[in-house]
Design an enzyme around this catalytic site. Structure first.
Site, PDB file in Angstrom:
ATOM      1  N   SER A  82       0.832  -1.204   0.000  1.00  0.00           N
ATOM      2  CA  SER A  82       0.000   0.000   0.000  1.00  0.00           C
ATOM      3  C   SER A  82       0.861   1.247   0.000  1.00  0.00           C
ATOM      4  CB  SER A  82      -0.923   0.015   1.220  1.00  0.00           C
ATOM      5  OG  SER A  82      -1.675   1.219   1.237  1.00  0.00           O
ATOM      6  N   LYS A  90      -4.466  -6.423   3.702  1.00  0.00           N
ATOM      7  CA  LYS A  90      -4.466  -5.324   2.716  1.00  0.00           C
ATOM      8  C   LYS A  90      -5.895  -4.963   2.310  1.00  0.00           C
ATOM      9  CE  LYS A  90      -2.938  -2.381  -0.390  1.00  0.00           C
ATOM     10  NZ  LYS A  90      -3.679  -2.490  -1.600  1.00  0.00           N
ATOM     11  N   HIS A 142      -7.342  -2.916   5.030  1.00  0.00           N
ATOM     12  CA  HIS A 142      -6.748  -1.580   4.889  1.00  0.00           C
ATOM     13  C   HIS A 142      -7.532  -0.774   3.858  1.00  0.00           C
ATOM     14  CE1 HIS A 142      -4.329   1.224   2.507  1.00  0.00           C
ATOM     15  NE2 HIS A 142      -3.658   1.509   3.611  1.00  0.00           N
ATOM     16  N   ASN A 143      -7.807  -1.377   2.711  1.00  0.00           N
ATOM     17  CA  ASN A 143      -8.503  -0.656   1.651  1.00  0.00           C
ATOM     18  C   ASN A 143      -9.949  -0.350   2.031  1.00  0.00           C
ATOM     19  OD1 ASN A 143      -6.084  -1.100   0.336  1.00  0.00           O
ATOM     20  ND2 ASN A 143      -7.031  -1.623  -1.601  1.00  0.00           N
ATOM     21  N   GLU A 169      -9.740   2.544   4.157  1.00  0.00           N
ATOM     22  CA  GLU A 169      -9.434   3.665   3.258  1.00  0.00           C
ATOM     23  C   GLU A 169     -10.708   4.214   2.627  1.00  0.00           C
ATOM     24  OE1 GLU A 169      -7.591   3.730  -1.161  1.00  0.00           O
ATOM     25  OE2 GLU A 169      -6.284   2.828   0.355  1.00  0.00           O
TER      26      GLU A 169
END
Length: 470
Positions: A130, A184, A187-188, A191
């Site tokens: 990222s 990940k 995380h997104n 986000e």
């Protein structure tokens, strides 16, 4: 010919930047792209790093250019392209070689590919990367998955190229198989939610408080010096400060309000449903992204019902209310994200290191923020505790949830859409309600399906009288 330390396939924006990062850290790298001109143009424009870069014209040439045991990073689009590349590479590689998918893969695909590699042939691992173009070039956040011994083998390279937080590399092994790509994806998802909440308070300032873009930029810039300090607040202040050269208007005011997505947020929401882990702020953000794409339909809705947003009466909300609401929303969003990671850790047997995940996100990645250091501390103190109940964040919520309620209520009364903030507030209220309304749902389910229910007094009668009447 001197052989390279590592190989990389795929010289798109992220792949090219990652290759330069690897070379800059002192590693010799061989590269290949299916379009040969791209490969050689990349090598020619590498400047002082060119001596460490070996362009190759074929997969065989790439494999031949590498030291054994070989390690090759894939930076190709998720899905079938990864499978095709693995299939093409496998006959050229030895059992001790390693293929690393560093793209935005669905973790279930990574699980499948890891299981296939365990049956023989080159090994496989998936890592989440990222940070966008600049992160790839100057230091991303890296979330590793796969066999521990494969991570250990690649760790010198990954630690060297990763972002650093006070000297500590933001690169950690998360667990077996698809663990890195799952982290990940979360995380997104966070986000998406962070971006949506910022967009919502921007909308309140723009449509409710009639603030021009430069004034909004100044507010966001001020927030970036406080508890909300983060990359996303920083860039939001930056984009609202830019003037369009063609129109002399704020550039933000002439950007089409239809946001794209690559699907990682959607994956997060789907997996949360599979794991029965509530992440309503992220769900609302994905919904809002999908709704933004329906521009023609939204315009028809406005024509039919009138525009929803209405100006706020003077002094209805203060900028300080919006800041406090954002602080509360951010805590609730991250608490949901880490709870989802906990659920996945249990379901898949990964033992995901929650404090280390927060540490990996402190620099390099899109959601980096000052708050993550405190989250790492809270998760280290008690990884099993919901983050919103950690004393540091509980105190923040006690001081800010009233502002969140005020902002959500005011926005609703004046047609200002704040779905992520509203979803965070609803979840917060549910999480602090000891006696919920699910007893009604239990009764309904028993009435129409004889599903039974539990009694508060522990009694043995687990059906209501209606069940006997069909």
């Amino acid at each position: 010919m001197t052989q390279s330390d590592i190989g990389l396939i795929g010289l798109g924006t992220m792949g090219a930047m990652l290759a330069l990062n690897i070379a800059e850290q002192g590693f010799a790298i061989a590269v290949w792209n299916r379009t040969t001109d791209v490969t050689h143009r990349f090598a020619k424009t590498a400047g002082d790093l060119a001596p460490r870069i070996t362009p190759t014209d074929s997969l065989k040439g790439l494999v031949a250019a590498l030291k054994t045991p070989r390690a090759i990073i894939l930076m190709v689009p998720a899905g079938q392209a990864v499978d095709d590349q693995i299939a093409a590479l496998t006959p050229l590689l030895d059992d001790g070689d390693l293929i690393i998918d560093a793209g935005n893969a669905n973790f279930r695909d990574t699980n499948r590919r890891s299981a296939a590699a365990a049956q023989g042939g080159p090994q496989f691992m998936g890592i989440g990367v990222s940070g966008g173009e600049q992160g790839a070039r100057h230091g991303p956040s890296i979330m590793g998955g796969g066999r521990a011994q494969d991570w250990a083998r690649l760790e010198p390279v990954l630690h060297a190229i990763a972002a650093k937080y006070q000297g500590t590399p933001c690169a950690t092994w998360m667990g077996e198989a698809g663990a890195g790509h799952f982290v990940k994806a979360v995380h997104n998802g966070i986000e998406y939610a962070d971006m949506q909440m910022i967009a919502e308070v921007y909308g309140v300032m723009r449509d409710g408080m009639a603030m021009p873009a430069p004034a909004i930029s100044a507010v966001l810039d001020g927030w970036n010096a406080g508890p909300l300090q983060s990359y996303l607040i920083e860039i939001s202040a930056a984009v609202t400060a830019v003037t369009d050269a063609k129109t002399n208007a704020p550039l933000i005011d002439i950007i089409l309000d239809r946001a794209g997505q690559k699907g990682t947020g959607r994956w997060t929401v789907i997996e949360a449903q599979h794991l029965s882990a509530p992440i309503p702020v992220i769900e609302a953000a994905v919904m809002a992204r999908n709704t933004s794409a329906r521009l023609d339909e939204r315009l028809r809705g406005q024509a039919a019902f009138g525009a929803a947003p209405q100006p706020l009466p003077p002094s209805t909300l203060e900028v300080a209310d919006l800041e406090a609401a954002m602080i509360a929303g951010k805590i609730l969003c991250y608490a949901q994200g880490f709870a989802l990671i906990t659920a996945a850790s249990t379901e898949f047997g990964w033992a995901l290191p929650l404090p280390d995940i927060a540490k990996v996100w402190r620099e390099g990645c899109i959601i980096r923020s000052s708050m993550l250091n405190d989250m790492a501390t809270a998760l280290a103190d008690d990884p099993a505790r919901n983050l919103m109940l950690a004393p540091f964040f509980a105190d923040h919520l006690k001081n800010t949830h009233h502002a969140l309620r005020k902002v959500v209520a005011t926005a609703a009364l004046h047609g200002l859409p704040v779905p992520a903030l509203a979803s965070g507030l609803a979840w917060f209220d549910m999480m602090r309600t000891g006696r919920s309304t699910a007893n009604m749902i239990q009764a309904q389910r028993d009435f129409f399906g004889a599903h039974g229910f539990e009694r508060l007094d522990g009694g043995a009668d687990h059906h209501g009288p209606w069940a006997m009447n069909g």
